[in-house]
Design a protein around this motif. Structure first.
Motif, PDB file in Angstrom:
ATOM      1  N   GLY A   1      -9.655 104.968   9.480  1.00  0.00           N
ATOM      2  CA  GLY A   1      -9.064 105.636  10.632  1.00  0.00           C
ATOM      3  C   GLY A   1      -7.557 105.579  10.641  1.00  0.00           C
ATOM      4  O   GLY A   1      -6.907 106.250  11.460  1.00  0.00           O
ATOM      5  N   GLU A   2      -6.968 104.785   9.742  1.00  0.00           N
ATOM      6  CA  GLU A   2      -5.518 104.697   9.652  1.00  0.00           C
ATOM      7  C   GLU A   2      -4.974 105.919   8.912  1.00  0.00           C
ATOM      8  O   GLU A   2      -5.665 106.530   8.097  1.00  0.00           O
ATOM      9  CB  GLU A   2      -5.117 103.428   8.906  1.00  0.00           C
ATOM     10  CG  GLU A   2      -5.466 102.138   9.632  1.00  0.00           C
ATOM     11  CD  GLU A   2      -4.717 102.007  10.950  1.00  0.00           C
ATOM     12  OE1 GLU A   2      -3.493 102.298  10.967  1.00  0.00           O
ATOM     13  OE2 GLU A   2      -5.356 101.662  11.962  1.00  0.00           O
ATOM     14  N   PRO A   3      -3.704 106.297   9.187  1.00  0.00           N
ATOM     15  CA  PRO A   3      -3.103 107.435   8.471  1.00  0.00           C
ATOM     16  C   PRO A   3      -3.092 107.200   6.964  1.00  0.00           C
ATOM     17  O   PRO A   3      -2.911 106.073   6.487  1.00  0.00           O
ATOM     18  CB  PRO A   3      -1.676 107.486   9.032  1.00  0.00           C
ATOM     19  CG  PRO A   3      -1.761 106.826  10.371  1.00  0.00           C
ATOM     20  CD  PRO A   3      -2.809 105.755  10.219  1.00  0.00           C
ATOM     21  N   LEU A   4      -3.299 108.274   6.205  1.00  0.00           N
ATOM     22  CA  LEU A   4      -3.328 108.218   4.751  1.00  0.00           C
ATOM     23  C   LEU A   4      -2.131 108.974   4.188  1.00  0.00           C
ATOM     24  O   LEU A   4      -1.580 109.868   4.824  1.00  0.00           O
ATOM     25  CB  LEU A   4      -4.639 108.830   4.228  1.00  0.00           C
ATOM     26  CG  LEU A   4      -5.917 108.130   4.676  1.00  0.00           C
ATOM     27  CD1 LEU A   4      -7.141 108.982   4.348  1.00  0.00           C
ATOM     28  CD2 LEU A   4      -6.041 106.757   4.023  1.00  0.00           C
ATOM     29  N   GLU A   5      -1.757 108.626   2.981  1.00  0.00           N
ATOM     30  CA  GLU A   5      -0.584 109.215   2.357  1.00  0.00           C
ATOM     31  C   GLU A   5      -0.793 110.703   2.081  1.00  0.00           C
ATOM     32  O   GLU A   5      -1.882 111.138   1.715  1.00  0.00           O
ATOM     33  CB  GLU A   5      -0.311 108.478   1.039  1.00  0.00           C
ATOM     34  CG  GLU A   5       1.045 108.742   0.434  1.00  0.00           C
ATOM     35  CD  GLU A   5       1.355 107.763  -0.684  1.00  0.00           C
ATOM     36  OE1 GLU A   5       2.530 107.676  -1.068  1.00  0.00           O
ATOM     37  OE2 GLU A   5       0.420 107.086  -1.169  1.00  0.00           O
ATOM     38  N   CYS A   6       0.270 111.477   2.240  1.00  0.00           N
ATOM     39  CA  CYS A   6       0.234 112.891   1.884  1.00  0.00           C
ATOM     40  C   CYS A   6       0.624 113.058   0.424  1.00  0.00           C
ATOM     41  O   CYS A   6       1.378 112.256  -0.143  1.00  0.00           O
ATOM     42  CB  CYS A   6       1.221 113.693   2.749  1.00  0.00           C
ATOM     43  SG  CYS A   6       0.601 114.124   4.373  1.00  0.00           S
ATOM     44  N   SER A   7       0.118 114.113  -0.178  1.00  0.00           N
ATOM     45  CA  SER A   7       0.537 114.449  -1.537  1.00  0.00           C
ATOM     46  C   SER A   7       1.947 115.039  -1.495  1.00  0.00           C
ATOM     47  O   SER A   7       2.464 115.414  -0.443  1.00  0.00           O
ATOM     48  CB  SER A   7      -0.424 115.470  -2.146  1.00  0.00           C
ATOM     49  OG  SER A   7      -0.326 116.710  -1.466  1.00  0.00           O
ATOM     50  N   HIS A   8       2.566 115.150  -2.670  1.00  0.00           N
ATOM     51  CA  HIS A   8       3.866 115.801  -2.745  1.00  0.00           C
ATOM     52  C   HIS A   8       3.766 117.251  -2.275  1.00  0.00           C
ATOM     53  O   HIS A   8       4.683 117.773  -1.623  1.00  0.00           O
ATOM     54  CB  HIS A   8       4.389 115.764  -4.183  1.00  0.00           C
ATOM     55  CG  HIS A   8       4.965 114.437  -4.581  1.00  0.00           C
ATOM     56  ND1 HIS A   8       6.224 114.042  -4.211  1.00  0.00           N
ATOM     57  CD2 HIS A   8       4.439 113.411  -5.300  1.00  0.00           C
ATOM     58  CE1 HIS A   8       6.470 112.833  -4.700  1.00  0.00           C
ATOM     59  NE2 HIS A   8       5.409 112.432  -5.359  1.00  0.00           N
ATOM     60  N   GLU A   9       2.659 117.907  -2.609  1.00  0.00           N
ATOM     61  CA  GLU A   9       2.486 119.300  -2.211  1.00  0.00           C
ATOM     62  C   GLU A   9       2.467 119.429  -0.687  1.00  0.00           C
ATOM     63  O   GLU A   9       3.126 120.297  -0.105  1.00  0.00           O
ATOM     64  CB  GLU A   9       1.183 119.858  -2.784  1.00  0.00           C
ATOM     65  CG  GLU A   9       1.109 119.865  -4.299  1.00  0.00           C
ATOM     66  CD  GLU A   9       0.422 118.628  -4.867  1.00  0.00           C
ATOM     67  OE1 GLU A   9      -0.337 118.749  -5.837  1.00  0.00           O
ATOM     68  OE2 GLU A   9       0.658 117.515  -4.330  1.00  0.00           O
ATOM     69  N   GLN A  10       1.690 118.551  -0.031  1.00  0.00           N
ATOM     70  CA  GLN A  10       1.608 118.591   1.429  1.00  0.00           C
ATOM     71  C   GLN A  10       2.945 118.262   2.076  1.00  0.00           C
ATOM     72  O   GLN A  10       3.345 118.894   3.055  1.00  0.00           O
ATOM     73  CB  GLN A  10       0.542 117.612   1.910  1.00  0.00           C
ATOM     74  CG  GLN A  10      -0.875 118.009   1.559  1.00  0.00           C
ATOM     75  CD  GLN A  10      -1.857 116.922   1.953  1.00  0.00           C
ATOM     76  OE1 GLN A  10      -1.626 115.739   1.698  1.00  0.00           O
ATOM     77  NE2 GLN A  10      -2.944 117.318   2.578  1.00  0.00           N
ATOM     78  N   ARG A  11       3.638 117.276   1.527  1.00  0.00           N
ATOM     79  CA  ARG A  11       4.917 116.871   2.094  1.00  0.00           C
ATOM     80  C   ARG A  11       5.928 118.025   2.025  1.00  0.00           C
ATOM     81  O   ARG A  11       6.662 118.283   2.982  1.00  0.00           O
ATOM     82  CB  ARG A  11       5.445 115.646   1.333  1.00  0.00           C
ATOM     83  CG  ARG A  11       6.630 114.967   1.990  1.00  0.00           C
ATOM     84  CD  ARG A  11       7.088 113.793   1.155  1.00  0.00           C
ATOM     85  NE  ARG A  11       5.987 112.892   0.857  1.00  0.00           N
ATOM     86  CZ  ARG A  11       6.036 111.936  -0.062  1.00  0.00           C
ATOM     87  NH1 ARG A  11       7.131 111.793  -0.812  1.00  0.00           N
ATOM     88  NH2 ARG A  11       5.008 111.138  -0.270  1.00  0.00           N
TER      89      ARG A  11
END
Length: 470
Positions: A34-44
């Motif tokens: 349920g914790e936030p997960l890292e975004c990919s470079h593409e998403q960022r």
């Protein structure tokens, strides 16, 4: 000696070693707490572009389907719900408590399914009205913080004629992903039993890809610093952004399309035989595009951006998400004699760029330097070669085909999209109306088709003599 020729104990050892190596290279699955997960470079990159300048964010990903038969809307709505349950990327929201986005995977929630009934319109042909409405709906933006990031609009033209428009935020899906979405939607509508949801999911890929990029970037950035040194914008800077003109119907961009036979593109590829090796359709069409850009700008130093896909691993093939990366291709026309020499240089440029690929935001930050407002970093012209679109099978007896429409939205000053259509390629030029009038785009599309037909054509109209690029 092959593995089959080894003794049994050696074969078992080799099998274990290969399995261990494959497990080490696999994309690891993260716990879902349920914790936030890292975004990919593409998403960022997409999220930051939308925050800084919404008009420069990538357009939505869309797919249109023409469906003939008795369409069951409640059944379609249930299939849409099952689709969102299956793919985490379609039920992910984005938060940025520290200034950078993170993924928050949510439980499945209802997804908008809107019915637009056009049967009240006079006349038997309601297709033009549906196309106009679809173009407008395709450009409506999503809020990645609130969601949902997918919507389905159904246009009813008659009792047994419907048009479906799937639209998705680019942060959640790419072109290959929307094809997966359409295929799963058709299968769920038909009541087919799908395999279990794919593992890993996109959030797992995102974390893995960020780690891999961090390992590769120090070795690859020197290539890009040298390759893009002294780069100048292809087009002059536009004035400060203004609202679209009412005379343009509120649009920010326009498009013009032409078709060229595949045999003509194959002939272009054959022109490279004296240039040192085979050439792909991508390289051949890119070379023709460069000729047009040279004639348009008078520049001999040209940069065109393209997209690549990180969906190369087998376990990622069924995963919905945004896997595309932007890659600049810088081609100098100096010293070239004839179109085959241009093709050879394009081929070398593409090979070098792919061998040294890094995430685009890493490339931009690694290059440093001052960013010009209103100018896309590294390139303002783009080229994408798409796959041949095909409607998904299934649909429980309904007849489905791809429903063509152009999304009137541009992510760059000038973009070329090439789409195979049977025995031809459809070449679509999309440009910002602040830069190009619709008539200018139509003229450029005509020039592009002329280059494909005869790259040694009229130098006055094409800016290229066929003997030497000057």
């Amino acid at each position: 000696m092959t593995r089959a020729g080894l003794p049994a104990d050696r074969r078992e050892l080799v099998t274990r070693l290969l399995a261990r190596k494959a497990a080490a290279a696999a994309v690891p699955v993260l716990p879902r707490t349920g914790e936030p997960l890292e975004c990919s470079h593409e998403q960022r990159r997409i999220w930051l572009a939308g925050q800084a300048a919404p008009e420069s964010a990538p357009p939505n990903v869309t797919l249109g389907l023409a469906v003939t038969g008795e369409l069951d809307l409640p059944r379609l709505a249930a299939a849409l719900g099952g689709l969102v349950s299956r793919h985490e990327a379609l039920r992910t929201r984005y938060a940025a408590p520290d200034g950078l986005p993170h993924q928050v995977v949510r439980p499945a929630q209802p997804v908008p399914l809107e019915l637009v009934d056009l049967t009240c319109l006079p006349g038997p042909d309601r297709e033009p009205e549906a196309l106009e409405l679809a173009r407008a709906a395709a450009g409506e933006r999503f809020d990645p913080a609130r969601g949902p990031l997918l919507r389905l609009t159904v246009y009813r033209l008659g009792p047994a004629e419907h048009r479906l428009l799937l639209a998705c935020h680019h942060i959640a899906c790419d072109g290959a992903g929307v094809a997966l979405v359409a295929a799963d939607l058709a299968a769920l509508y038909a009541g087919e039993e799908l395999p279990p949801p794919p593992v890993p999911q996109y959030a797992d890929y995102a974390a893995w890809s960020v780690r891999r990029a961090a390992e590769r970037a120090p070795r690859r950035l020197p290539y890009w610093r040298e390759r893009l040194k002294g780069l100048e914008p292809l087009f002059p800077r536009l004035p400060a952004a203004t609202s679209p003109s009412p005379a343009d119907g509120g649009r920010s961009s326009a498009a013009a399309s032409v078709r060229v036979e595949r045999a003509l593109v194959d002939r272009l590829r054959g022109d490279a035989r004296t240039g040192g090796g085979p050439v792909t359709p991508f390289a051949a069409l890119l070379a023709a595009y460069l000729v047009v850009l040279h004639g348009l700008t008078g520049r001999r130093d040209l940069v065109v951006g393209t997209v690549t896909s990180g969906r190369a691993r087998r376990e990622l093939e069924p995963v919905v998400g945004c896997f595309i990366n932007l890659v600049p291709l810088r081609v100098s026309l100096d010293g070239l004699t004839g179109f085959p020499a241009l093709l050879a240089r394009v081929r070398e440029t593409v090979a070098g760029a792919l061998a040294n690929e890094v995430p685009f935001d890493t490339l931009v930050s690694g290059l440093g330097g001052h960013r010009l407002p209103g100018v896309h970093p590294s390139f303002q012209a783009a080229f994408v070669l798409r796959a041949d679109p095909a409607p998904p099978p299934g649909w429980a007896g309904l007849r489905a085909r791809v429903w063509e429409h152009e999304v009137d939205d541009a992510g760059f000053d000038l973009g070329l999209t090439a789409t195979p259509r049977g025995g031809a390629y459809e070449l679509t030029l999309t440009g910002r109306l602040a830069r190009f009038a619709p008539a200018e785009l139509a003229a450029l599309a005509g020039r592009l088709a002329a280059v494909v037909r005869d790259p040694a054509g009229d130098p006055a109209s094409l800016g290229y003599s066929g003997k030497e690029i000057e």
